[in-house]
Design a protein around this motif. Sequence first.
Motif, PDB file in Angstrom:
ATOM      1  N   ARG A 152       1.579   6.527   1.597  1.00 33.93           N
ATOM      2  CA  ARG A 152       1.253   6.094   0.068  1.00 33.93           C
ATOM      3  C   ARG A 152      -0.608   6.317  -0.246  1.00 33.93           C
ATOM      4  NH1 ARG A 152       5.609   7.254  -1.666  1.00 33.93           N
ATOM      5  NH2 ARG A 152       7.269   5.574  -2.583  1.00 33.93           N
ATOM      6  N   TRP A 153      -1.079   7.359  -0.692  1.00 33.01           N
ATOM      7  CA  TRP A 153      -2.611   7.220  -0.790  1.00 33.01           C
ATOM      8  C   TRP A 153      -2.850   6.130  -0.920  1.00 33.01           C
ATOM      9  CZ3 TRP A 153      -4.223  11.514   1.598  1.00 33.01           C
ATOM     10  CH2 TRP A 153      -3.778  12.855   2.206  1.00 33.01           C
ATOM     11  N   LEU A 154      -3.971   6.355  -0.375  1.00 35.73           N
ATOM     12  CA  LEU A 154      -4.811   5.031  -1.585  1.00 35.73           C
ATOM     13  C   LEU A 154      -5.586   6.366  -2.312  1.00 35.73           C
ATOM     14  CD1 LEU A 154      -4.283   3.468   0.427  1.00 35.73           C
ATOM     15  CD2 LEU A 154      -6.197   2.733   0.887  1.00 35.73           C
ATOM     16  N   PHE A 183      -7.856   8.567   2.244  1.00 35.00           N
ATOM     17  CA  PHE A 183      -7.167   7.025   2.594  1.00 35.00           C
ATOM     18  C   PHE A 183      -5.427   6.836   2.882  1.00 35.00           C
ATOM     19  CE2 PHE A 183     -11.823   5.973   3.125  1.00 35.00           C
ATOM     20  CZ  PHE A 183     -11.482   5.228   4.374  1.00 35.00           C
ATOM     21  N   LEU A 184      -4.737   6.807   3.733  1.00 35.83           N
ATOM     22  CA  LEU A 184      -3.505   7.036   3.268  1.00 35.83           C
ATOM     23  C   LEU A 184      -2.567   5.490   4.129  1.00 35.83           C
ATOM     24  CD1 LEU A 184      -1.850   8.625   5.887  1.00 35.83           C
ATOM     25  CD2 LEU A 184      -2.370  10.422   4.964  1.00 35.83           C
ATOM     26  N   LEU A 185      -1.624   5.235   3.616  1.00 37.68           N
ATOM     27  CA  LEU A 185      -0.764   4.421   4.309  1.00 37.68           C
ATOM     28  C   LEU A 185       0.476   5.282   4.912  1.00 37.68           C
ATOM     29  CD1 LEU A 185      -0.942   1.064   2.338  1.00 37.68           C
ATOM     30  CD2 LEU A 185      -1.874   1.212   4.544  1.00 37.68           C
ATOM     31  N   LYS A 218       0.869   1.292   9.467  1.00 42.17           N
ATOM     32  CA  LYS A 218      -0.823   2.451   9.734  1.00 42.17           C
ATOM     33  C   LYS A 218      -1.938   2.798   8.544  1.00 42.17           C
ATOM     34  CE  LYS A 218       0.216   2.896  14.696  1.00 42.17           C
ATOM     35  NZ  LYS A 218       0.482   3.772  15.929  1.00 42.17           N
ATOM     36  N   LEU A 219      -3.237   2.449   8.533  1.00 38.43           N
ATOM     37  CA  LEU A 219      -3.670   2.730   7.368  1.00 38.43           C
ATOM     38  C   LEU A 219      -5.194   3.896   8.157  1.00 38.43           C
ATOM     39  CD1 LEU A 219      -5.856   2.768   5.084  1.00 38.43           C
ATOM     40  CD2 LEU A 219      -6.950   1.369   5.995  1.00 38.43           C
ATOM     41  N   TRP A 220      -4.990   5.048   7.404  1.00 36.56           N
ATOM     42  CA  TRP A 220      -5.408   6.475   8.182  1.00 36.56           C
ATOM     43  C   TRP A 220      -6.555   6.457   7.496  1.00 36.56           C
ATOM     44  CZ3 TRP A 220      -4.437   7.933  13.168  1.00 36.56           C
ATOM     45  CH2 TRP A 220      -2.776   8.004  13.899  1.00 36.56           C
ATOM     46  N   LYS A 221      -7.929   7.015   8.781  1.00 38.33           N
ATOM     47  CA  LYS A 221      -8.779   7.739   7.548  1.00 38.33           C
ATOM     48  C   LYS A 221      -8.912   9.127   7.878  1.00 38.33           C
ATOM     49  CE  LYS A 221     -13.735   7.766   7.410  1.00 38.33           C
ATOM     50  NZ  LYS A 221     -15.462   6.962   7.919  1.00 38.33           N
ATOM     51  N   VAL A 222      -8.487  10.671   7.224  1.00 37.44           N
ATOM     52  CA  VAL A 222      -8.578  11.544   7.362  1.00 37.44           C
ATOM     53  C   VAL A 222     -10.517  11.989   6.530  1.00 37.44           C
ATOM     54  CG1 VAL A 222      -7.954  13.835   7.121  1.00 37.44           C
ATOM     55  CG2 VAL A 222      -6.366  11.579   7.298  1.00 37.44           C
ATOM     56  N   SER A 257       9.797   0.574   1.740  1.00 37.50           N
ATOM     57  CA  SER A 257       9.247   0.482   0.829  1.00 37.50           C
ATOM     58  C   SER A 257       7.437  -0.227   0.963  1.00 37.50           C
ATOM     59  CB  SER A 257       9.505  -0.108  -0.729  1.00 37.50           C
ATOM     60  OG  SER A 257      10.513  -0.147  -0.927  1.00 37.50           O
ATOM     61  N   ILE A 258       6.077   0.804   0.819  1.00 36.45           N
ATOM     62  CA  ILE A 258       5.030   0.235   0.781  1.00 36.45           C
ATOM     63  C   ILE A 258       4.637   0.483  -0.319  1.00 36.45           C
ATOM     64  CG2 ILE A 258       4.550  -0.224   3.088  1.00 36.45           C
ATOM     65  CD1 ILE A 258       3.559   2.926   2.669  1.00 36.45           C
ATOM     66  N   SER A 259       3.627   0.073  -1.426  1.00 40.47           N
ATOM     67  CA  SER A 259       3.531  -0.143  -2.362  1.00 40.47           C
ATOM     68  C   SER A 259       2.101  -0.014  -2.603  1.00 40.47           C
ATOM     69  CB  SER A 259       3.876  -0.067  -3.685  1.00 40.47           C
ATOM     70  OG  SER A 259       3.192   0.462  -5.271  1.00 40.47           O
ATOM     71  N   VAL A 260       0.706   0.844  -3.308  1.00 39.98           N
ATOM     72  CA  VAL A 260      -0.871   0.432  -2.866  1.00 39.98           C
ATOM     73  C   VAL A 260      -0.826  -0.180  -4.656  1.00 39.98           C
ATOM     74  CG1 VAL A 260      -3.064   1.170  -3.107  1.00 39.98           C
ATOM     75  CG2 VAL A 260      -0.891   2.145  -1.489  1.00 39.98           C
ATOM     76  N   ASN A 261      -1.749  -1.480  -4.750  1.00 38.03           N
ATOM     77  CA  ASN A 261      -1.859  -2.361  -5.812  1.00 38.03           C
ATOM     78  C   ASN A 261      -2.785  -0.863  -6.690  1.00 38.03           C
ATOM     79  OD1 ASN A 261      -2.442  -3.811  -7.659  1.00 38.03           O
ATOM     80  ND2 ASN A 261      -2.265  -5.618  -7.307  1.00 38.03           N
ATOM     81  N   SER A 262      -2.819  -1.033  -8.168  1.00 38.36           N
ATOM     82  CA  SER A 262      -3.840  -0.690  -8.514  1.00 38.36           C
ATOM     83  C   SER A 262      -5.393  -1.265  -8.518  1.00 38.36           C
ATOM     84  CB  SER A 262      -3.419  -0.785 -10.175  1.00 38.36           C
ATOM     85  OG  SER A 262      -3.651  -1.974 -10.843  1.00 38.36           O
TER      86      SER A 262
END
Length: 426
Positions: free
Chosen positions: A100-102, A110-112, A120-124, A182-187
């Motif tokens: 999931r992308w931020l 950033f993506l999870l 994991k939270l990744w910074k690209v 599942s993973i889901s980023v909040n608004s």
Amino acid sequence: MFLVAGNGDVQWCFAQVKGTLDDDVTEADIISCVEFNHDGELLATGDKGGRVVIFQRDPSSKAALPRRGEYNVYSTFQSHEPEFDYLKSLEIEEKINKIRWLKRRNPAHFLLSTNDKTIKLWKVSERDKKVEGYNTRLENGSLVDPTAVSSLRVPTIKPMELMVEASPRRIFANAHTYHINSISVNSDQETYLSADDLRINLWHLEITDQSFNIVDIKPTNMEELTEVITAAEFHPVECNLFVYSSSKGTIRLCDMRAAALCDRHAKLFEEPEDPTNRSFFSEIISSISDVKLSNNGRYMISRDYLSVKVWDLHMETKPIETYPVHEYLRSKLCSLYENDCIFDKFECCWNGNDMAIMTGSYNNFFRMFDRTTKREVTLEASKDIAKPKTILKPRKVCSGGKPWHPTENIIAVAATNNLFLFQDKF
């Protein structure tokens, strides 16, 4: 912008294939998830070997007339490694379950990514400049004796070949007893949820050592267990709302403002079963494998074994639209049960304006449904059509995620180790 046939249908053509077309494929190379970022400029894939490959939209293809949907490799990194749970004597696969992308807030992305247990939270980020002329360090990185420095100089910044770096910023672990589905980023872009078979946890992106359990359906006696959580997702606009689906064919809408523990749902979406269609397989094929809220937040789609259903969040009693995906399999449920295919899970997704739906089927087929015209089409991700601009011919018969570009008619279909990109033919 689109080439529309006389009957109003959009024509699709092959754009690209990423990956080898050889039949000899290792298990680790099989793609397990695909996800566009919010503007569609990047496309991430995860595989069973724990790798994440990010593709970037080719600027020339975007500016070309006619416009093309082509992507090039942007970054590749190892997201997860195989682990071993010594307390339970279980191996934890490195396979990427979800990405999931931020939303982008600065030049970095950033993506999870998650496997069965660890998120994991990744910074690209990109680096195209380097600093030269250090006083106490040589160009090879070795330190200089400070007493040997006789003069001071100002370091200079010089251009260098573009380098894309992926670095882990946060690791969220030890919060799930069962496999994360599942993973889901909040608004609000500050929190996200992760769900397994029996629990849903709420995380803050800056805090790794604690999470809040917001749904727990685990009974005191496991013999009384009647359903499991199959998918969960935040509302795209309202940060206090989320939905989760179950193996009993129900979808629950929960409001985090009502209580800290959302065991009591605000709404329950369930279609009454037709007694005339009741069979031994009814409960199995009614299990929902995926649920996706529409981009405007008014509707949601759910995928069970044989169909895709569209729900209005204002009406709980029944779906407003139902699209059969592979109805021809209904007469073969007994055979599918014997070989366990009846338990296969398929995903679904919306297009950018919520007027079309896509989902998967067998044999690398994928189905698209136009909600306005009610037309449907079955297409195939086949190596036989791997030639640019080849028009896809609808198949008469109707796995892996199949995301739709957030604003354009570009879709990505994962078929084993290949990533097929299709676009409308202009």
